[in-house]
Design a protein around this motif. Structure first.
Motif, mmCIF file in Angstrom:
data_model
loop_
_atom_site.group_PDB
_atom_site.id
_atom_site.type_symbol
_atom_site.label_atom_id
_atom_site.label_comp_id
_atom_site.label_asym_id
_atom_site.label_seq_id
_atom_site.Cartn_x
_atom_site.Cartn_y
_atom_site.Cartn_z
ATOM 1 N N ILE A 155 -33.262 56.860 2.112
ATOM 2 C CA ILE A 155 -32.442 57.141 3.728
ATOM 3 C C ILE A 155 -33.990 56.816 4.239
ATOM 4 C CG2 ILE A 155 -31.655 58.664 4.531
ATOM 5 C CD1 ILE A 155 -30.161 59.694 1.677
ATOM 6 N N ASN A 156 -35.075 57.705 4.050
ATOM 7 C CA ASN A 156 -35.992 57.500 5.242
ATOM 8 C C ASN A 156 -36.623 56.081 5.771
ATOM 9 O OD1 ASN A 156 -36.226 59.941 5.847
ATOM 10 N ND2 ASN A 156 -37.226 60.796 4.243
ATOM 11 N N ASN A 157 -36.530 55.507 4.638
ATOM 12 C CA ASN A 157 -37.017 54.435 4.587
ATOM 13 C C ASN A 157 -36.183 52.704 5.658
ATOM 14 O OD1 ASN A 157 -38.986 51.932 4.423
ATOM 15 N ND2 ASN A 157 -37.224 50.689 3.247
ATOM 16 N N LEU A 158 -34.109 53.388 5.430
ATOM 17 C CA LEU A 158 -34.245 52.202 6.285
ATOM 18 C C LEU A 158 -34.164 52.706 7.506
ATOM 19 C CD1 LEU A 158 -31.961 50.586 5.556
ATOM 20 C CD2 LEU A 158 -30.232 52.374 5.366
ATOM 21 N N TYR A 159 -33.677 54.319 7.837
ATOM 22 C CA TYR A 159 -33.640 54.733 9.181
ATOM 23 C C TYR A 159 -35.005 54.032 9.940
ATOM 24 C CZ TYR A 159 -34.042 58.099 13.146
ATOM 25 O OH TYR A 159 -33.952 58.459 14.827
ATOM 26 N N ASN A 160 -36.065 54.379 8.784
ATOM 27 C CA ASN A 160 -37.452 54.397 10.279
ATOM 28 C C ASN A 160 -37.874 52.333 10.215
ATOM 29 O OD1 ASN A 160 -38.931 56.803 9.584
ATOM 30 N ND2 ASN A 160 -39.888 56.789 8.116
ATOM 31 N N THR A 161 -37.696 51.638 9.031
ATOM 32 C CA THR A 161 -37.808 50.341 8.868
ATOM 33 C C THR A 161 -36.866 49.308 10.700
ATOM 34 O OG1 THR A 161 -37.725 49.684 6.940
ATOM 35 C CG2 THR A 161 -37.183 48.051 7.890
ATOM 36 N N THR A 162 -35.018 50.271 10.861
ATOM 37 C CA THR A 162 -35.147 49.960 11.890
ATOM 38 C C THR A 162 -34.863 50.582 12.946
ATOM 39 O OG1 THR A 162 -32.872 50.653 10.332
ATOM 40 C CG2 THR A 162 -32.312 49.923 12.067
ATOM 41 N N LEU A 181 -29.578 54.469 17.613
ATOM 42 C CA LEU A 181 -29.090 55.668 15.812
ATOM 43 C C LEU A 181 -28.445 56.593 15.921
ATOM 44 C CD1 LEU A 181 -33.150 54.436 14.441
ATOM 45 C CD2 LEU A 181 -30.614 53.059 14.544
ATOM 46 N N GLN A 182 -28.395 56.985 16.914
ATOM 47 C CA GLN A 182 -27.584 58.266 16.846
ATOM 48 C C GLN A 182 -26.878 58.058 15.831
ATOM 49 O OE1 GLN A 182 -27.554 61.354 19.802
ATOM 50 N NE2 GLN A 182 -29.909 61.762 19.527
ATOM 51 N N GLY A 183 -25.770 59.164 15.012
ATOM 52 C CA GLY A 183 -24.692 58.679 14.653
ATOM 53 C C GLY A 183 -24.179 57.387 13.181
ATOM 54 N N THR A 184 -25.535 56.571 13.159
ATOM 55 C CA THR A 184 -25.364 55.687 12.671
ATOM 56 C C THR A 184 -25.374 55.926 10.764
ATOM 57 O OG1 THR A 184 -28.004 54.787 12.391
ATOM 58 C CG2 THR A 184 -26.046 54.055 14.169
ATOM 59 N N VAL A 185 -24.647 54.987 10.183
ATOM 60 C CA VAL A 185 -24.404 55.245 8.846
ATOM 61 C C VAL A 185 -25.248 54.097 8.086
ATOM 62 C CG1 VAL A 185 -22.394 56.269 8.578
ATOM 63 C CG2 VAL A 185 -22.372 53.694 8.333
ATOM 64 N N SER A 186 -25.446 53.863 6.746
ATOM 65 C CA SER A 186 -26.692 52.911 6.184
ATOM 66 C C SER A 186 -26.130 51.430 7.065
ATOM 67 C CB SER A 186 -26.444 53.107 4.592
ATOM 68 O OG SER A 186 -27.045 54.563 4.361
ATOM 69 N N SER A 187 -24.969 51.451 6.327
ATOM 70 C CA SER A 187 -24.296 49.633 7.010
ATOM 71 C C SER A 187 -24.346 49.459 8.298
ATOM 72 C CB SER A 187 -22.980 49.923 6.166
ATOM 73 O OG SER A 187 -21.880 50.741 7.519
ATOM 74 N N ASP A 188 -24.029 50.557 9.098
ATOM 75 C CA ASP A 188 -24.455 50.295 10.822
ATOM 76 C C ASP A 188 -26.553 49.644 10.388
ATOM 77 O OD1 ASP A 188 -22.007 51.236 11.105
ATOM 78 O OD2 ASP A 188 -23.175 52.763 11.438
ATOM 79 N N LYS A 189 -26.809 50.449 9.776
ATOM 80 C CA LYS A 189 -28.190 50.137 9.955
ATOM 81 C C LYS A 189 -28.962 48.832 9.155
ATOM 82 C CE LYS A 189 -30.706 54.588 10.319
ATOM 83 N NZ LYS A 189 -29.384 55.746 9.515
ATOM 84 N N ASN A 190 -28.514 48.706 8.291
ATOM 85 C CA ASN A 190 -28.241 47.048 7.789
ATOM 86 C C ASN A 190 -28.109 45.845 8.769
ATOM 87 O OD1 ASN A 190 -29.491 47.166 4.978
ATOM 88 N ND2 ASN A 190 -27.556 49.004 4.440
#
Ligand code: ATP
Ligand code: ATP
Ligand code: MG
Ligand code: MG
Length: 288
Positions: A155-162, A181-190
């Motif tokens: 979770i942290n890595n996906l957030y930090n990478t984005t 990034l506020q309120g985004t879920v994993s698929s949004d970050k991908n």
């Protein structure tokens, strides 16, 4: 031993033996590593050299303490796991925690120049770690603990990478990226990573996505039908091993190679193929 009138002060020392027959996890964490990583110019969000250095220190700790069964590390933290039957330091918490923290820190500083040859450590900014011991009553809960750390890593890595792509390549300020990034879920970050920066998160290095697992290597086994967590609790050290048997197992453990891998430890497969980690019975050494 001399019996002086000062002897009574011994009574002020409090016992801190950890409960028997439970898994002991000693988790250490870098103190103020946000600042520390800035000071020594760690690459954002993941500095590979810093992770490799953490792993080198963890391997040294595993070699220093053959009682350890497995360790898991991510970012500036490492969890070290002792089997329920472990009797090291009579299971005294402060002894176990302080030994791991100082062994790890000493090794981290020793190996620093190998990984950061052009950034010598400065006396005013030395790496230090804190530590704590936590008990888990069953192998299944121990696995949940480790799964929790690995999920956290993802979770942290996906957030930090984005986040860092938005800042470094997307030209956003830290505040703007945070807002985006506020309120985004994993698929949004991908999706942000793929559509804006052409990055497929799945292709990111495993060490960033999964963290690092350190353990003693024996020959991998065929998974048995029973689930990996069921058997070990029965053999959590209720039957006492003789001194000679203990010494024999210790020697076997010292002979085994300590390896670092970046693999899934949430699913059963990892544990089923490496039953010695939970059972505490060394497996077969691979033919050299
Ligand atoms: P505390 O003393 O409370 O632990 P901290 O500043 O160490 O505070 P943590 O929550 O432990 O905060 O986070 C560690 C921080 O160290 C990360 O957020 C990151 O900024 C930095 N860091 C650790 N390892 C790396 C690495 N390999 N690459 C880049 N940055 C890292
Ligand atoms: P443990 O790991 O259980 O602490 P230990 O070998 O460190 O075992 P201590 O009771 O801590 O045992 O005793 C420290 C020993 O280290 C002393 O008995 C002494 O032999 C040695 N020592 C410590 N400091 C010095 C010194 N400055 N000069 C010479 N010998 C020392
Ligand atoms: Mg920290
Ligand atoms: Mg941390």
């Amino acid at each position: 031993m001399a019996n002086s009138k000062y002897e009574y002060v011994r009574n002020f020392e409090q016992p801190d033996h950890l409960l028997p027959q439970s898994w002991i996890v000693v988790r250490i964490d870098g103190r103020g590593f946000h600042k520390f990583s800035d000071k020594y110019g760690f690459e954002k969000p993941n500095d590979r050299r810093a992770l490799d250095l953490m792993n080198a220190a963890a391997v040294d700790v595993m070699k220093d303490l053959p009682d350890l069964n497995i360790a898991y590390g991510v970012s500036d933290e490492y969890s070290f796991v002792f089997h329920p039957s472990c009797q090291l330091f009579e299971r005294r918490s402060s002894k176990l925690v302080s030994t791991i923290v100082s062994s790890f820190t000493a090794s981290y500083i020793f190996h620093w120049p190998e990984f950061f040859p052009d950034k010598p450590l400065e006396a005013s900014h030395l790496p230090t770690f804190d530590g704590r011991a936590v008990l888990y009553p069953t192998a299944s809960i121990l696995r949940d603990y480790l799964s929790w750390r690995q999920v956290d890593c993802h979770i942290n890595n996906l957030y930090n990478t984005t986040f860092w792509n938005l800042v470094l390549k997307g030209g956003m300020s830290n505040t703007e990226a945070e807002k985006a990034l506020q309120g985004t879920v994993s698929s949004d970050k991908n999706e942000i990573l793929f559509s804006r920066f052409g990055i497929n998160y799945n292709n990111e290095p495993e060490i960033f996505k999964k963290g690092s697992v350190v353990y003693r290597q024996y020959e991998l086994e065929e998974p048995q039908s029973s689930t990996a967590t069921e058997t070990p609790d029965a053999s959590r050290g209720k039957e006492e091993l003789s001194r000679t048997q203990q010494e024999k197992l210790r020697k076997l453990r010292c002979k085994a190679k300590v390896v670092v891998e970046h693999v899934d430890i949430i699913k059963d497969d990892f544990w089923a193929r490496r039953p010695w980690i939970l059972s505490n019975r060394p497996g077969r050494l691979p033919a050299a």
